[in-house]
Design a protein around this motif. Sequence first.
Motif, PDB file in Angstrom:
ATOM      1  N   ILE A 224       0.836  -1.197   0.000  1.00 55.46           N
ATOM      2  CA  ILE A 224       0.000   0.000   0.000  1.00 55.46           C
ATOM      3  C   ILE A 224       0.872   1.249   0.000  1.00 55.46           C
ATOM      4  O   ILE A 224       0.630   2.199  -0.764  1.00 55.46           O
ATOM      5  N   ALA A 225       1.901   1.264   0.847  1.00 55.17           N
ATOM      6  CA  ALA A 225       2.781   2.423   0.925  1.00 55.17           C
ATOM      7  C   ALA A 225       3.473   2.680  -0.412  1.00 55.17           C
ATOM      8  O   ALA A 225       3.560   3.831  -0.876  1.00 55.17           O
ATOM      9  N   GLN A 226       3.951   1.624  -1.041  1.00 52.46           N
ATOM     10  CA  GLN A 226       4.623   1.786  -2.324  1.00 52.46           C
ATOM     11  C   GLN A 226       3.668   2.321  -3.389  1.00 52.46           C
ATOM     12  O   GLN A 226       4.016   3.199  -4.180  1.00 52.46           O
ATOM     13  N   LYS A 227       2.436   1.779  -3.390  1.00 52.16           N
ATOM     14  CA  LYS A 227       1.464   2.194  -4.406  1.00 52.16           C
ATOM     15  C   LYS A 227       1.028   3.643  -4.205  1.00 52.16           C
ATOM     16  O   LYS A 227       0.910   4.412  -5.161  1.00 52.16           O
ATOM     17  N   MET A 228       0.797   4.034  -2.942  1.00 51.09           N
ATOM     18  CA  MET A 228       0.403   5.418  -2.670  1.00 51.09           C
ATOM     19  C   MET A 228       1.521   6.385  -3.011  1.00 51.09           C
ATOM     20  O   MET A 228       1.299   7.454  -3.587  1.00 51.09           O
ATOM     21  N   GLN A 229       2.750   6.025  -2.676  1.00 48.66           N
ATOM     22  CA  GLN A 229       3.883   6.882  -2.990  1.00 48.66           C
ATOM     23  C   GLN A 229       4.054   7.031  -4.497  1.00 48.66           C
ATOM     24  O   GLN A 229       4.310   8.128  -4.999  1.00 48.66           O
ATOM     25  N   GLU A 230       3.891   5.911  -5.204  1.00 43.21           N
ATOM     26  CA  GLU A 230       4.024   5.960  -6.661  1.00 43.21           C
ATOM     27  C   GLU A 230       2.937   6.824  -7.276  1.00 43.21           C
ATOM     28  O   GLU A 230       3.186   7.603  -8.202  1.00 43.21           O
ATOM     29  N   ALA A 231       1.700   6.704  -6.751  1.00 39.95           N
ATOM     30  CA  ALA A 231       0.592   7.480  -7.296  1.00 39.95           C
ATOM     31  C   ALA A 231       0.817   8.979  -7.088  1.00 39.95           C
ATOM     32  O   ALA A 231       0.623   9.785  -8.005  1.00 39.95           O
ATOM     33  N   LYS A 232       1.238   9.369  -5.885  1.00 42.87           N
ATOM     34  CA  LYS A 232       1.440  10.797  -5.621  1.00 42.87           C
ATOM     35  C   LYS A 232       2.669  11.332  -6.338  1.00 42.87           C
ATOM     36  O   LYS A 232       2.716  12.518  -6.692  1.00 42.87           O
ATOM     37  N   ARG A 233       3.667  10.481  -6.538  1.00 39.64           N
ATOM     38  CA  ARG A 233       4.880  10.933  -7.226  1.00 39.64           C
ATOM     39  C   ARG A 233       4.638  11.162  -8.702  1.00 39.64           C
ATOM     40  O   ARG A 233       5.146  12.125  -9.287  1.00 39.64           O
ATOM     41  N   ARG A 234       3.829  10.284  -9.314  1.00 33.87           N
ATOM     42  CA  ARG A 234       3.688  10.309 -10.764  1.00 33.87           C
ATOM     43  C   ARG A 234       2.476  11.094 -11.243  1.00 33.87           C
ATOM     44  O   ARG A 234       2.462  11.561 -12.395  1.00 33.87           O
ATOM     45  N   ILE A 235       1.448  11.217 -10.406  1.00 30.36           N
ATOM     46  CA  ILE A 235       0.197  11.822 -10.875  1.00 30.36           C
ATOM     47  C   ILE A 235       0.017  13.212 -10.273  1.00 30.36           C
ATOM     48  O   ILE A 235      -0.004  13.363  -9.049  1.00 30.36           O
ATOM     49  N   PRO A 236      -0.149  14.250 -11.115  1.00 29.30           N
ATOM     50  CA  PRO A 236      -0.499  15.580 -10.597  1.00 29.30           C
ATOM     51  C   PRO A 236      -1.996  15.618 -10.263  1.00 29.30           C
ATOM     52  O   PRO A 236      -2.837  15.829 -11.131  1.00 29.30           O
ATOM     53  N   HIS A 237      -2.317  15.394  -9.001  1.00 25.25           N
ATOM     54  CA  HIS A 237      -3.709  15.345  -8.566  1.00 25.25           C
ATOM     55  C   HIS A 237      -4.332  16.743  -8.538  1.00 25.25           C
ATOM     56  O   HIS A 237      -3.662  17.727  -8.240  1.00 25.25           O
ATOM     57  N   PHE A 238      -5.626  16.819  -8.807  1.00 21.80           N
ATOM     58  CA  PHE A 238      -6.421  17.967  -8.380  1.00 21.80           C
ATOM     59  C   PHE A 238      -7.776  17.433  -7.943  1.00 21.80           C
ATOM     60  O   PHE A 238      -8.261  16.418  -8.441  1.00 21.80           O
ATOM     61  N   SER A 239      -8.347  18.083  -6.941  1.00 24.70           N
ATOM     62  CA  SER A 239      -9.590  17.598  -6.352  1.00 24.70           C
ATOM     63  C   SER A 239     -10.730  18.577  -6.608  1.00 24.70           C
ATOM     64  O   SER A 239     -10.515  19.783  -6.746  1.00 24.70           O
ATOM     65  N   TYR A 240     -11.932  18.032  -6.643  1.00 29.25           N
ATOM     66  CA  TYR A 240     -13.144  18.819  -6.868  1.00 29.25           C
ATOM     67  C   TYR A 240     -14.205  18.300  -5.902  1.00 29.25           C
ATOM     68  O   TYR A 240     -14.454  17.087  -5.842  1.00 29.25           O
ATOM     69  N   VAL A 241     -14.807  19.210  -5.134  1.00 25.35           N
ATOM     70  CA  VAL A 241     -15.786  18.834  -4.122  1.00 25.35           C
ATOM     71  C   VAL A 241     -17.123  19.480  -4.454  1.00 25.35           C
ATOM     72  O   VAL A 241     -17.180  20.677  -4.763  1.00 25.35           O
ATOM     73  N   GLU A 242     -18.188  18.686  -4.389  1.00 18.52           N
ATOM     74  CA  GLU A 242     -19.531  19.200  -4.650  1.00 18.52           C
ATOM     75  C   GLU A 242     -20.512  18.622  -3.639  1.00 18.52           C
ATOM     76  O   GLU A 242     -20.385  17.469  -3.217  1.00 18.52           O
ATOM     77  N   GLU A 243     -21.465  19.451  -3.234  1.00 19.77           N
ATOM     78  CA  GLU A 243     -22.513  19.027  -2.314  1.00 19.77           C
ATOM     79  C   GLU A 243     -23.699  18.486  -3.098  1.00 19.77           C
ATOM     80  O   GLU A 243     -24.098  19.061  -4.113  1.00 19.77           O
TER      81      GLU A 243
END
Length: 441
Positions: A224-243
């Motif tokens: 899990i740690a390796q996968k999460m680290q790889e995801a955050k390292r390689r992917i430029p995330h942006f989040s969107y929140v809606e009610e």
Amino acid sequence: MGIYAIKMPDIGEGIAEVELVEWRVKPGDEVKEDQVVADVMTDKATVEIPSPVAGKVMELGGQPGQLMAVGSELIRLEVAGEGNVKAGAAKPAKAAVASTLSPDQKDDITVENKSVEPARPASHPHPNPLPPAGEGAKPPAVTPAPRRAPGDKPIASPAVRRRAWELGIELQYVHGSGPAGRIEHGDLEVYLASRGQPQQATPARMRQKDGEEQLPMIGLRRKIAQKMQEAKRRIPHFSYVEEVDVTELEALRAKLNAKFGASRGKLTVLPFIARAVVLALEDFPQMNARFDDDAGVVTRYQPVHLGIATQTDSGLMVPVLRHAEAMDPWTFAKELTRVAEAARSGKASRDELQGSTITISSLGPLGGIVTTPVINHPEVAIIGVNRIVERPVFQGDAVVKRALMNLSSSFDHRVVDGMDAAQFIQTVRALLETPAMLFVE
């Protein structure tokens, strides 16, 4: 009698090494043929390793957390007959495993439980201040704090340390009368007397706690740690929140459960959210995709293989509901229960834990107000479901009670534009706020 060495089998799929997760036997145990002796983990699943012969365990080939190459020696058994190892002809199993480890990996397998007395500067206020003296009273004699160099740990037996903890005494400030300044039980009594305090235990919730525990990150937790680290390292995330107003959806769900719950099973809100996501993907196919950033290729999928982030005793897993586009809410609920239970019990197959094209993550009633979920690499979108709360809402000039829920979603900005992400979530919102549309062809 002979020696039989069980070697790490070739699990397939080009896997060259696996992680040793757990031993099912110990030296001296009698092992039957086909009995599982160890659990190992590949990049995708946990695999049980059975013994091909019966015998007595002589030696284990490593410790949990070690990486073992395919073909390395896993365990040695004493068996009737000649076995497959000549006496003195091969290295011990542990040496074979050690050769597959880097120095950092060897360090990772050590677990220590330490009780550390933190050093304090000389100017630090005393943790057990003197009680105020009465009118005309003579303050009790106070033994000055011992002079210890910063970082020096007081010497005391485990029994003395435990009693000091029960009495709320910090050993850093206690003189030791034993050899080399060792603190004895009598020193604790002298310390209490010098402070003018009765010998009684501090309330448990007010005791000062010291010590630390080091836990190796092994097995699923390491993956899990390796996968999460790889995801955050390689992917430029942006989040969107809606009610989302789910008042009508909750009313429909209650009616469906009242009418069909006994025959088809109870529905949670998750099957409706999954159905809304599936329908919205028809207009936004770029969300139902995987991005191979090494090759620079985005693959869009017509089937929706929906990953469901699931918490297990071992950590987070993502079982997959294949062809979610072909499921009604009851079918989705049954399949969700099945794959989630398989994941929690460790019986999920490899196919049930890989190949998702988009993921939903929900913490149920613990979902909070807003989350920022991490994308399940190499997917490009993840939908986070927050808890449902009732709040007053203006409708015209009236204030009414409505059931509200936030959707907190993350996207890969290399593949998904902000406008497309917002429109996608607004489509999901519209479907959930008008739930009859979920069943209209």
